[in-house]
Design an enzyme around this catalytic site. Structure first.
Site, PDB file in Angstrom:
ATOM      1  N   ASP A  67       0.852  -1.190   0.000  1.00  0.00           N
ATOM      2  CA  ASP A  67       0.000   0.000   0.000  1.00  0.00           C
ATOM      3  C   ASP A  67       0.891   1.244   0.000  1.00  0.00           C
ATOM      4  O   ASP A  67       1.892   1.315   0.704  1.00  0.00           O
ATOM      5  CB  ASP A  67      -0.922  -0.004   1.237  1.00  0.00           C
ATOM      6  CG  ASP A  67      -2.066   0.987   1.088  1.00  0.00           C
ATOM      7  OD1 ASP A  67      -3.214   0.551   0.950  1.00  0.00           O
ATOM      8  OD2 ASP A  67      -1.798   2.220   1.084  1.00  0.00           O
TER       9      ASP A  67
ATOM     10  N   VAL B 175     -10.907   3.218  -3.291  1.00  0.00           N
ATOM     11  CA  VAL B 175     -10.568   2.754  -4.644  1.00  0.00           C
ATOM     12  C   VAL B 175     -11.599   1.708  -5.046  1.00  0.00           C
ATOM     13  O   VAL B 175     -11.703   0.650  -4.406  1.00  0.00           O
ATOM     14  CB  VAL B 175      -9.144   2.166  -4.708  1.00  0.00           C
ATOM     15  CG1 VAL B 175      -8.872   1.590  -6.094  1.00  0.00           C
ATOM     16  CG2 VAL B 175      -8.102   3.233  -4.364  1.00  0.00           C
TER      17      VAL B 175
ATOM     18  N   HIS C 240     -10.360  -5.268  -3.307  1.00  0.00           N
ATOM     19  CA  HIS C 240      -9.044  -5.606  -2.755  1.00  0.00           C
ATOM     20  C   HIS C 240      -9.172  -5.981  -1.291  1.00  0.00           C
ATOM     21  O   HIS C 240     -10.068  -5.501  -0.603  1.00  0.00           O
ATOM     22  CB  HIS C 240      -8.055  -4.441  -2.909  1.00  0.00           C
ATOM     23  CG  HIS C 240      -8.567  -3.138  -2.353  1.00  0.00           C
ATOM     24  ND1 HIS C 240      -9.493  -2.369  -3.021  1.00  0.00           N
ATOM     25  CD2 HIS C 240      -8.308  -2.490  -1.200  1.00  0.00           C
ATOM     26  CE1 HIS C 240      -9.770  -1.291  -2.310  1.00  0.00           C
ATOM     27  NE2 HIS C 240      -9.071  -1.341  -1.189  1.00  0.00           N
TER      28      HIS C 240
ATOM     29  N   HIS D 271      -7.070  -5.716   2.269  1.00  0.00           N
ATOM     30  CA  HIS D 271      -5.929  -5.163   2.995  1.00  0.00           C
ATOM     31  C   HIS D 271      -5.382  -6.235   3.929  1.00  0.00           C
ATOM     32  O   HIS D 271      -6.145  -6.861   4.668  1.00  0.00           O
ATOM     33  CB  HIS D 271      -6.360  -3.985   3.881  1.00  0.00           C
ATOM     34  CG  HIS D 271      -6.862  -2.790   3.150  1.00  0.00           C
ATOM     35  ND1 HIS D 271      -6.085  -1.676   2.922  1.00  0.00           N
ATOM     36  CD2 HIS D 271      -8.071  -2.513   2.601  1.00  0.00           C
ATOM     37  CE1 HIS D 271      -6.798  -0.773   2.274  1.00  0.00           C
ATOM     38  NE2 HIS D 271      -8.013  -1.252   2.065  1.00  0.00           N
TER      39      HIS D 271
HETATM   40  P1  AMP Z   1      -9.658   1.456   0.273  1.00  0.00           P
HETATM   41  O1  AMP Z   1      -9.696   2.779   0.992  1.00  0.00           O
HETATM   42  O2  AMP Z   1     -10.068   0.288   1.093  1.00  0.00           O
HETATM   43  O3  AMP Z   1     -10.375   1.549  -1.051  1.00  0.00           O
HETATM   44  O4  AMP Z   1      -8.123   1.197  -0.007  1.00  0.00           O
HETATM   45  C1  AMP Z   1      -7.449   1.755  -1.079  1.00  0.00           C
HETATM   46  C2  AMP Z   1      -5.995   1.722  -0.718  1.00  0.00           C
HETATM   47  O5  AMP Z   1      -5.246   1.875  -1.901  1.00  0.00           O
HETATM   48  C3  AMP Z   1      -5.544   2.817   0.247  1.00  0.00           C
HETATM   49  O6  AMP Z   1      -5.021   2.241   1.430  1.00  0.00           O
HETATM   50  C4  AMP Z   1      -4.479   3.572  -0.558  1.00  0.00           C
HETATM   51  O7  AMP Z   1      -3.402   3.984   0.241  1.00  0.00           O
HETATM   52  C5  AMP Z   1      -4.072   2.536  -1.578  1.00  0.00           C
HETATM   53  N1  AMP Z   1      -3.516   3.048  -2.823  1.00  0.00           N
HETATM   54  C6  AMP Z   1      -4.002   4.048  -3.604  1.00  0.00           C
HETATM   55  N2  AMP Z   1      -3.237   4.222  -4.691  1.00  0.00           N
HETATM   56  C7  AMP Z   1      -2.236   3.299  -4.609  1.00  0.00           C
HETATM   57  C8  AMP Z   1      -1.119   2.968  -5.423  1.00  0.00           C
HETATM   58  N3  AMP Z   1      -0.856   3.608  -6.578  1.00  0.00           N
HETATM   59  N4  AMP Z   1      -0.311   1.953  -5.036  1.00  0.00           N
HETATM   60  C9  AMP Z   1      -0.549   1.294  -3.883  1.00  0.00           C
HETATM   61  N5  AMP Z   1      -1.590   1.556  -3.066  1.00  0.00           N
HETATM   62  C10 AMP Z   1      -2.412   2.545  -3.424  1.00  0.00           C
END
Ligand code: AMP
Ligand code: ZN
Length: 111
Positions: A29, A93, A97, A99
């Site tokens: 992340d 996002v 996914h 975490h």
């Molecule tokens: P969520 O809030 O559950 O949708 O998690 C999305 C996650 O994606 C967040 O923890 C962000 O920090 C992570 N994230 C966003 N862009 C990227 C990226 N380019 N590479 C890795 N992680 C990312």
């Protein structure tokens, strides 16, 4: 499609995968909430957990979470998995996914 995770999967954004197979990719992340914070992402785009009906894929995702935890050596101390879903679930996002968080005691909503 303008999806950041699809861009990672297509290698349009550089990322060093922790693990990868034909269905899934596991990457760090970008904004870690714990010393170990990995995202397990299906290569096929599903906006949220609700959009995926592929039970085999769900199993593959959990299996890769186990593999990541073992590969990074956090399996014995422990780790936490989370799937944020939609707005109040904290999803930012819109590409399914998991975490994987580890490396410190994880307190918070789930205690
Ligand atoms: P969520 O809030 O559950 O949708 O998690 C999305 C996650 O994606 C967040 O923890 C962000 O920090 C992570 N994230 C966003 N862009 C990227 C990226 N380019 N590479 C890795 N992680 C990312
Ligand atoms: Zn996507």
């Amino acid at each position: 499609m303008d999806c950041i995770f699809c861009k990672i999967i297509k290698k349009e954004i550089p990322a060093a995968p922790i693990l990868e197979n034909d269905q899934l990719i596991a990457v760090k992340d970008i904004n870690p909430q714990a010393p170990v914070h990995i995202l397990i992402i299906p290569k096929k785009h599903y906006a949220t957990l609700l959009d995926c009906k592929d039970k085999m894929l769900f199993g593959e995702m959990l299996s890769m979470a186990n593999e990541v935890a073992k590969k990074l050596g956090v399996h014995e101390k422990g780790f936490r998995l989370a799937i944020n879903t939609n707005h109040e679930g904290g999803q930012t996002v819109l590409h399914l996914h998991i975490h994987l968080l580890a490396g410190r005691p994880l307190s918070g909503v789930l205690g």
